[in-house]
Design an enzyme around this catalytic site. Structure first.
Site, PDB file in Angstrom:
ATOM      1  N   GLU A 109      10.782  15.998  13.771  1.00  0.00           N
ATOM      2  CA  GLU A 109      11.463  15.860  12.600  1.00  0.00           C
ATOM      3  C   GLU A 109      10.244  17.090  11.417  1.00  0.00           C
ATOM      4  OE1 GLU A 109       9.659  12.978  10.205  1.00  0.00           O
ATOM      5  OE2 GLU A 109      11.623  12.010   9.702  1.00  0.00           O
TER       6      GLU A 109
ATOM      7  N   CYS B 255      14.468  10.494   5.217  1.00  0.00           N
ATOM      8  CA  CYS B 255      13.975  10.405   6.646  1.00  0.00           C
ATOM      9  C   CYS B 255      16.049  10.921   7.387  1.00  0.00           C
ATOM     10  CB  CYS B 255      14.199   8.749   6.820  1.00  0.00           C
ATOM     11  SG  CYS B 255      14.801   7.860   6.038  1.00  0.00           S
TER      12      CYS B 255
ATOM     13  N   GLU C 182      10.528   0.947   9.659  1.00  0.00           N
ATOM     14  CA  GLU C 182      11.128   1.646   9.309  1.00  0.00           C
ATOM     15  C   GLU C 182      10.961   3.953   9.731  1.00  0.00           C
ATOM     16  OE1 GLU C 182      14.143  -0.031   5.413  1.00  0.00           O
ATOM     17  OE2 GLU C 182      11.450   0.973   5.073  1.00  0.00           O
TER      18      GLU C 182
ATOM     19  N   LYS D 182       0.513  -1.283   0.214  1.00  0.00           N
ATOM     20  CA  LYS D 182      -0.142  -0.200  -0.315  1.00  0.00           C
ATOM     21  C   LYS D 182       0.849   1.602   0.036  1.00  0.00           C
ATOM     22  CE  LYS D 182      -1.665   2.266   3.772  1.00  0.00           C
ATOM     23  NZ  LYS D 182      -1.555   3.788   2.637  1.00  0.00           N
TER      24      LYS D 182
HETATM   25  N1  LIG Z   1      13.339   5.287   8.025  1.00  0.00           N
HETATM   26  C1  LIG Z   1      12.926   5.388   6.870  1.00  0.00           C
HETATM   27  O1  LIG Z   1      13.497   4.660   5.424  1.00  0.00           O
HETATM   28  C2  LIG Z   1      12.324   6.146   6.200  1.00  0.00           C
HETATM   29  C3  LIG Z   1      11.792   6.512   4.695  1.00  0.00           C
HETATM   30  C4  LIG Z   1      10.485   7.282   4.474  1.00  0.00           C
HETATM   31  C5  LIG Z   1      10.435   8.077   5.218  1.00  0.00           C
HETATM   32  N2  LIG Z   1      10.093   7.905   6.433  1.00  0.00           N
HETATM   33  C6  LIG Z   1       9.142   8.580   7.436  1.00  0.00           C
HETATM   34  O2  LIG Z   1       7.423   8.493   6.600  1.00  0.00           O
HETATM   35  C7  LIG Z   1       8.127   9.686   7.413  1.00  0.00           C
HETATM   36  C8  LIG Z   1       7.025  10.751   6.351  1.00  0.00           C
HETATM   37  O3  LIG Z   1       5.922   9.847   5.100  1.00  0.00           O
HETATM   38  P1  LIG Z   1       4.234   9.975   5.614  1.00  0.00           P
HETATM   39  O4  LIG Z   1       4.162  11.061   5.883  1.00  0.00           O
HETATM   40  O5  LIG Z   1       3.885   8.957   4.628  1.00  0.00           O
HETATM   41  O6  LIG Z   1       3.960   8.931   7.111  1.00  0.00           O
HETATM   42  P2  LIG Z   1       2.606   8.407   7.752  1.00  0.00           P
HETATM   43  O7  LIG Z   1       3.194   7.397   8.920  1.00  0.00           O
HETATM   44  O8  LIG Z   1       1.999   9.379   7.854  1.00  0.00           O
HETATM   45  O9  LIG Z   1       2.013   7.200   6.983  1.00  0.00           O
HETATM   46  C9  LIG Z   1       2.895   6.763   6.275  1.00  0.00           C
HETATM   47  C10 LIG Z   1       1.627   5.227   5.527  1.00  0.00           C
HETATM   48  O10 LIG Z   1       1.012   4.501   6.471  1.00  0.00           O
HETATM   49  C11 LIG Z   1       0.369   4.967   5.796  1.00  0.00           C
HETATM   50  N3  LIG Z   1      -0.785   4.900   7.094  1.00  0.00           N
HETATM   51  C12 LIG Z   1      -1.971   5.292   8.416  1.00  0.00           C
HETATM   52  N4  LIG Z   1      -1.880   5.402   9.474  1.00  0.00           N
HETATM   53  C13 LIG Z   1      -2.350   3.601   9.334  1.00  0.00           C
HETATM   54  C14 LIG Z   1      -2.758   2.859  10.089  1.00  0.00           C
HETATM   55  N5  LIG Z   1      -3.136   3.584  10.682  1.00  0.00           N
HETATM   56  N6  LIG Z   1      -2.427   2.253   9.840  1.00  0.00           N
HETATM   57  C15 LIG Z   1      -1.340   1.403   8.768  1.00  0.00           C
HETATM   58  N7  LIG Z   1      -1.188   2.144   7.658  1.00  0.00           N
HETATM   59  C16 LIG Z   1      -1.453   3.818   8.123  1.00  0.00           C
HETATM   60  C17 LIG Z   1       0.202   6.006   5.348  1.00  0.00           C
HETATM   61  O11 LIG Z   1      -1.634   6.193   4.330  1.00  0.00           O
HETATM   62  C18 LIG Z   1       1.088   6.162   4.365  1.00  0.00           C
HETATM   63  O12 LIG Z   1       1.065   4.519   3.584  1.00  0.00           O
HETATM   64  C19 LIG Z   1       8.402  10.358   7.635  1.00  0.00           C
HETATM   65  O13 LIG Z   1       8.504  10.626   9.200  1.00  0.00           O
HETATM   66  C20 LIG Z   1      10.162  10.117   7.709  1.00  0.00           C
HETATM   67  O14 LIG Z   1      11.002  10.243   8.725  1.00  0.00           O
HETATM   68  C21 LIG Z   1      11.178   6.822   6.685  1.00  0.00           C
HETATM   69  C1  LIG Z   2      17.564   7.799   0.767  1.00  0.00           C
HETATM   70  C2  LIG Z   2      17.174   7.055   1.210  1.00  0.00           C
HETATM   71  C3  LIG Z   2      16.038   7.979   2.259  1.00  0.00           C
HETATM   72  C4  LIG Z   2      15.442   7.115   2.962  1.00  0.00           C
HETATM   73  C5  LIG Z   2      14.608   8.044   3.588  1.00  0.00           C
HETATM   74  O1  LIG Z   2      13.850   8.544   3.423  1.00  0.00           O
END
Ligand SMILES: NC(=O)c1ccc[n+]([C@@H]2O[C@H](COP(=O)([O-])OP(=O)(O)OC[C@H]3O[C@@H](n4cnc5c(N)ncnc54)[C@H](O)[C@@H]3O)[C@@H](O)[C@H]2O)c1
Ligand SMILES: CCCCC=O
Length: 497
Positions: free
Chosen positions: A415, A312, A278, A204
């Site tokens: 963040e 992230c 993650e 998803k």
């Molecule tokens: N550590 C990593 O590798 C990594 C990589 C990319 C992004 N991120 C993090 O992601 C965040 C930004 O992304 P975002 O705003 O999409 O995050 P988010 O947590 O709002 O959403 C992420 C995903 O979870 C889904 N979701 C939301 N509520 C849910 C629930 N109750 N049950 C199941 N799924 C649910 C969303 O629809 C979306 O697909 C930042 O905090 C960033 O640091 C981390």
């Molecule tokens: C380039 C990888 C970054 C992952 C988090 O957002």
């Protein structure tokens, strides 16, 4: 899938168009009409009666497509398809699976430009970065394809001539849930290891960036995976919750924010399902006075402004040793102001649009709050309207450097996930280590120095890891040169140094 709104030349192969200096698509020219769900080998429409979500193009603010969030029926169909495919895929050898995955990687390579362009249209990042994202997704699939045939168990000799052995077995249907900042890449990160080990997946994507995960599903299908091996269901938190709680789902792998990660862990724990999370970050970047300043400045810019700061692992708490602070700040501000913001599909653009209007508003409100809490805006931090009329509704802001920051400010603790760098002065290594580690979001860290710990001019200490100390006190944390054992050269680590 794509319907051109503007009158553009007939589509020629991407490579030929690029060679002729012509883009295949332009910002504001794409409308997506094909369904974005995909299971059992085909694109699928969502539930008949559902309130559709609107997906916008960040560069222009135009409507890009409508999203049909999947409900319980669709989620169940996707999981069933994945369960069926698991039966075939899990019986294949690692080498056979690898062959199909390598074919998927080849297809990605051949569609690099097309995928990168769609990522830009849906996410707002610059085309130069999006191409690297596609490369990284391909490399991830190649890497795990390489591992597939190496998975092996162990043989354990037991008393009396008996033996035991272990096997590496796939779990079954895995769920992948992704964030919006690296949509195609995250779909690859989630699927590649799962598929290499013989699992199937229902993925998803974020409802903000639903487009390119379906392209990956089509690529896997074309490469020859069994129908239903990699499925995409669209939707937000309700769809995500249905997936996490589905009884036939064996594992959940999530990339996103900490609060959502907590909810997912809770849901998965009720079904005693393993989870991989993650999550978000507020990582420190340490810049010592002996570092190569040019290198450190470039590092700080990259660690804050790549993907409009929506990364992230970004090093958003930039700790700079006091002696070089004025010089560092001057150079960082000068280069930040020179970052070219604009149409993300132009080769010259270095910073595109943030992902959505609500996200832009949130990032700007962090800047406002920082000012109220006493930080100084050294540059940027304002919404930006490009001169090209078609970009006027886009979600742009000027990259921001905040000075006069302290560790207790919201901009330093939380963040922001946008192009906002907080600069914090420090004096000593001990002090900065303690401050850098004082966070609950410890995802990554960076250090700029020409010397390793203990070798820095004026710093005559070598830190001694506890387990290497032979002074007899297991809790010993004494710097080596201050250590009583050092004088008699009785310390094992000292002898090795
Ligand atoms: N550590 C990593 O590798 C990594 C990589 C990319 C992004 N991120 C993090 O992601 C965040 C930004 O992304 P975002 O705003 O999409 O995050 P988010 O947590 O709002 O959403 C992420 C995903 O979870 C889904 N979701 C939301 N509520 C849910 C629930 N109750 N049950 C199941 N799924 C649910 C969303 O629809 C979306 O697909 C930042 O905090 C960033 O640091 C981390
Ligand atoms: C380039 C990888 C970054 C992952 C988090 O957002």
């Amino acid at each position: 899938m794509l319907r051109r709104l503007a009158s553009l030349p007939l589509r020629r192969p991407a490579a030929a168009l690029l060679a002729a200096g012509v883009r295949c698509i332009s910002s504001g020219s794409v409308e997506i009409t094909l369904p974005l769900n995909f299971w059992a080998g085909k694109r699928r429409t969502g539930p008949e009666k559902c309130s559709k979500d609107i997906v916008y193009e960040p560069a222009t603010g135009r409507v890009l497509c409508q999203l049909e969030p999947c409900g319980a029926v669709e989620v169940d169909q996707a999981v069933k398809a994945a369960k069926l495919a698991f039966g075939y895929w899990s019986k294949m050898s690692g080498m056979e699976r690898a062959r199909v995955m390598i074919e998927a990687a080849h297809i990605i390579e051949s569609k690099r430009e097309e995928i990168a362009e769609m990522e830009v249209v849906n996410n707002g990042k610059s085309i130069t970065e999006a191409r690297l994202d596609v490369d990284s997704a391909r490399l991830c699939i190649e890497y795990y394809a390489g591992l597939a045939s190496t998975l092996a168990g162990q043989h354990v000799q037991l008393p009396g001539g008996s033996f035991a052995y272990t096997r590496r077995e796939p779990l079954g249907v895995c769920v992948g849930i992704g964030a919006w900042n690296y949509p195609f890449q995250i779909a690859a990160w989630k699927s590649a290891p799962a598929l290499a080990c013989g699992n199937s997946m229902v993925f998803k994507p974020s409802p903000v960036t639903p487009v390119t995960a379906v392209m990956l599903a089509e690529i896997y299908a074309k490469a020859g995976v069994p129908e239903g091996l990699f499925n995409v269901v669209q939707g937000g938190q309700e769809t995500g919750s249905l997936l996490c709680q589905h009884p036939d789902v064996a594992k959940v792998s999530f990339t996103g924010s900490v609060p959502t990660g907590q909810k997912i862990m809770e849901m998965a724990s009720k079904g005693v399902k393993p989870v991989t999370l993650e999550l978000g970050g507020k990582s420190p970047l340490l810049i010592f006075k002996d570092s190569d300043l040019e290198n450190a400045v470039r590092g700080a810019l990259m660690a804050n402004f790549l993907s409009q700061g929506q990364v992230c692992s970004n090093g958003t708490r930039v700790f700079v040793q006091k002696d070089i602070l004025p010089e560092f700040v001057k150079e960082v501000v000068k280069r930040t102001q020179a970052i070219e913001i604009g149409d993300p599909l132009l080769e010259s653009t270095r910073m595109g649009a943030l992902v959505s209007q609500p996200h832009l508003d949130k990032v700007l409100s962090f800047v406002d709050r920082a000012k109220k809490e006493g930080a100084t805006v050294l540059c940027g931090g304002e919404s930006y309207v490009p001169s090209d009329p078609k970009l006027r509704g886009g979600y742009y802001m000027t990259p921001c450097v905040l000075g006069n920051c302290t560790d207790d400010m919201t901009c330093v603790k939380e963040e922001i996930f946008g192009p906002v760098m907080s600069v914090l002065p420090f004096e000593t290594e001990d002090e900065v280590l303690q401050r850098a580690n004082d966070t609950s979001l410890g995802l990554a860290a960076g250090v700029f120095t020409r010397h390793r710990a203990g070798e820095r001019p004026g710093d005559d200490r070598v830190l001694l890891p506890t387990e290497d100390c032979v002074c007899g006190d297991g809790r010993c944390r004494q710097p080596l040169l201050d250590h009583p054992a050092t004088a008699s050269q009785s310390c094992a680590l000292r002898q090795r140094l």
